[in-house]
Each structure stands twice: as C-alpha cells, then as structure tokens.
Write an enzyme that holds these catalytic residues in place. Sequence first.
Site, short mmCIF file in Angstrom:
data_model
loop_
_atom_site.label_atom_id
_atom_site.label_comp_id
_atom_site.label_asym_id
_atom_site.label_seq_id
_atom_site.Cartn_x
_atom_site.Cartn_y
_atom_site.Cartn_z
CG ASP A 1 -42.39 -75.01 -26.80
OD1 ASP A 1 -42.98 -74.66 -27.83
OD2 ASP A 1 -41.62 -74.26 -26.17
CB SER B 1 -45.77 -73.51 -26.49
OG SER B 1 -45.65 -72.28 -25.86
CB THR C 1 -40.92 -70.34 -25.93
OG1 THR C 1 -40.33 -70.46 -27.16
CG2 THR C 1 -40.26 -71.24 -24.96
NE ARG D 1 -46.44 -74.72 -32.64
CZ ARG D 1 -47.76 -74.83 -32.52
NH1 ARG D 1 -48.46 -73.84 -32.06
NH2 ARG D 1 -48.35 -75.96 -32.81
CE LYS E 1 -38.84 -73.26 -28.83
NZ LYS E 1 -40.21 -72.94 -28.50
#
Lengths: 274, 141
Positions: free
Chosen positions: A57, A209, A41, A59, A73
């Site tokens: 981010d 990320s 991340t 992902r 997140k």
Amino acid sequence: MALSNLLEIPAAGFNFDNATRNAALEGLFEGQKPKPMKTGTTIAGVVFKDGVILAADTRATSGEVVADKMCDKIHYIAPNIYCCGAGTAADTGKTTDLVASNLAIFSLNSGRNPRVIMAVNILQDMLYRYRGQIGANLILGGVDCTGNHLYTVGPYGSVNTMPYLSMGSGDLAALGILEDGFKPNMELEEAKQLVRVAIHAGIMSDLGSGHNIDICVITRQGVDHNRPYQESEYKDNRKVNYRYRPGTTTILTEKVVPLKLELVQETVQQMETA
Amino acid sequence: MNTRGLRSQLKDSVPVSGLCPQGQYGIQDSLRSGFTSVKNELLPSHPLELSEKNFQLNQERMNYSTLRNIQGLHAPLKLQMEYRAARQIQRLPFLQSSNLALDTLRGGDESIGFEDILNDPAQSEMMGEPHMMVEYKLGLL
C-alpha cells in the site's frame, strides 16, 4: 583518554553520545515527543509460474497522523531483485540502499548477476548485528539463475521463505486472503488479482495502511513496476480553497530604507573557453 | 531505561577501559552530557554501545579461532603478521591516516556498511594540538 597529545577520533559508524541525553529527557516531553515516520503497512508477495509479484500500500504514518499518502515501499535492490519494506521508513530505506550498493559492488567485481539469497544473507547479518534496533521488516523477491524466490527478513534477522508472504500491521488481513486463494504455479493475471485483493483487505481492515496499491512484477524477462496499480476510491474532496489571495492582509505602514553600497574592489577573471 | 541487564555484556566482551566522561581533558562536560553520575561512567546507556565498540575485535577473534581450527596455527599467524605490517603504514605524527591497506586486507574495499556513511573520520571536526602530538610521537615530551 582525552589528553591533548593523544587525539582519539570517534570510531566510524553509529554514535551513541545522545543516548544518555535521551534517557535524561525521558519523562520531560509528556506525549509531545517527536515520533518517527513508520510505514504501518500491508506488504505482500506471491510466487507465480514465471516469477514473483510484490505489492504494497502507500500510506506512511507518524503517530496518528498520515505523513505521506504516496509513499514508495517497493525498493530497488538489483535489476532482478526488489524489496518491500515495513517498519520505520528511514530504516527500511537505508538498509535496502546499503544492500543494493553491496550487491552492485559484487556484480561489478565478479561480473555475475546477484542472487536473492545474497541479499538475504547480507540483511540477516546486518540486522542481527544491531539486535533489532533497526526496525525493518522486509519482503525480498526476485528471479535469478536458481529460480523464483521470495524471502522475508524480520528486524532481528530472522528469515523465512514461503511461496506467499505478508508483513506489516495489515499482514493478518492480507495473509487470510493469500491463504485462501493461493495455488502453486498461477498465471500472471490470476496472481496479480490475488495480491490486489490481499492488499485491499489490509487497507480496509488496518488503520496503518491506506491509499493506493503499488505492484511490482519480476520475471526473467524484466521488471514491471506499477505505481499506482490501483488508485484509492476515497479521493480528497476539499470543499474550501485554502490559498489566500494576494492582498488579503492589509498593509498598515510601509518603510523603505535603501542600502548604500560602494564598490570596493573589482577583479576580472578570464574564463578559458579553449 | 533499565540498564541492569547490560552488565552481562561488560564481562563477556573484550575489556575496554570504561566509558570515561566525554568532555575535554577527561572532565565532564555538563552542558552537553548532563551531570556526572557513577552509573553513566560504568554502564552504557544504549544496549548497542558496548557490542558496537568491540564488534570489529570480536569478529576478528572469532575468525582467527575458526581459521586456526580448520587450517592450523600458521594461518592466523600469517594473517596477523600481515595486519600488523599494514597497521604500521601511517602518515606523519599529527595527520590521520585512512588505513587503506588495513581496510583492504579486512575486505572493506568490497563492502559498504554504516561505518562508511555515518561519522566518517575524514570529516571529523576534532583537532589535536600539532606540536604536542608530534613531540609525544617522537618521544621528546
């Protein structure tokens, strides 16, 4: 003891029965072992004039595969405290939930708003107790009666406090931008721009990320959680439609067997609608 | 996993009567736990196993000794007396008790941890033998 007249209920909490089994299975999977979902991340936080901005981010990866493109997140801990989490996704989610519950109990018991340092202390104790086995790298930010705070807690329970922080696999890229552009007492727009560029640097330079940028602005007046703050430039451009039309598979034979059911018992129960 | 370093944990923590085989009546359950091995019975297979087993005890010892140093011997003595009294509040022989009083004295009513979520003893699927347990408790066995 496992005598039948002394029942020993296993203790509450973690159960380590499978550890021996896992150790025995160690060499047998040859690379096909299931991998936990990690949020490799970029997360960052910045303290500005009126409060704190947290950015992340979106992902989440599981080995070399992107498991989630819109992972959230930035976790809620208290109305005035939010937390970005990097590391094993389940661990960050669960520990932040536990801390949020503990702070909620505290504020109900005492009638006071929780402070950021309380969340930090609870997390520190909990993560140290489990000696880093809980893989949670967290950035906590919030505004309370003592001011604007930004802390980072590592998986072993180490705590650091700085006006700007970044964690995760893309932290070095983001930290470079933050180090270069940070000034004390920035305005809101300036600070938002800074974290945006920092997370963008992480997304561009780190494979773990990617996708959108989420930000969360915490001030004395309230919280503004923007998801997504900035969408990814690389949209999914699927050229082929993978859905199959009904009738794609030819039916060769069809056999219908009706089930003969007989009514055995019928009971009627009146519902009390008074 | 290299278990060499774990021996040091064994000697520092409160002694526990070893890690006996997990099957019924103390016999190794080959299907669930694999073949017997002396190493598995002496050393833990997970680095946290021993420290978690003794965590509550070690915390209490630390707290009592700090309290004794600050306030004198009477403070931990009084607390321990209360804990002993609360520990005696149990149900009839076969039934599991939630130990609510003891839990409250320890501060469990104001915090949530992994002990409250995972492996809840109230949801445990193990059952002893009622008649044997009652006779044992009443000393008739």
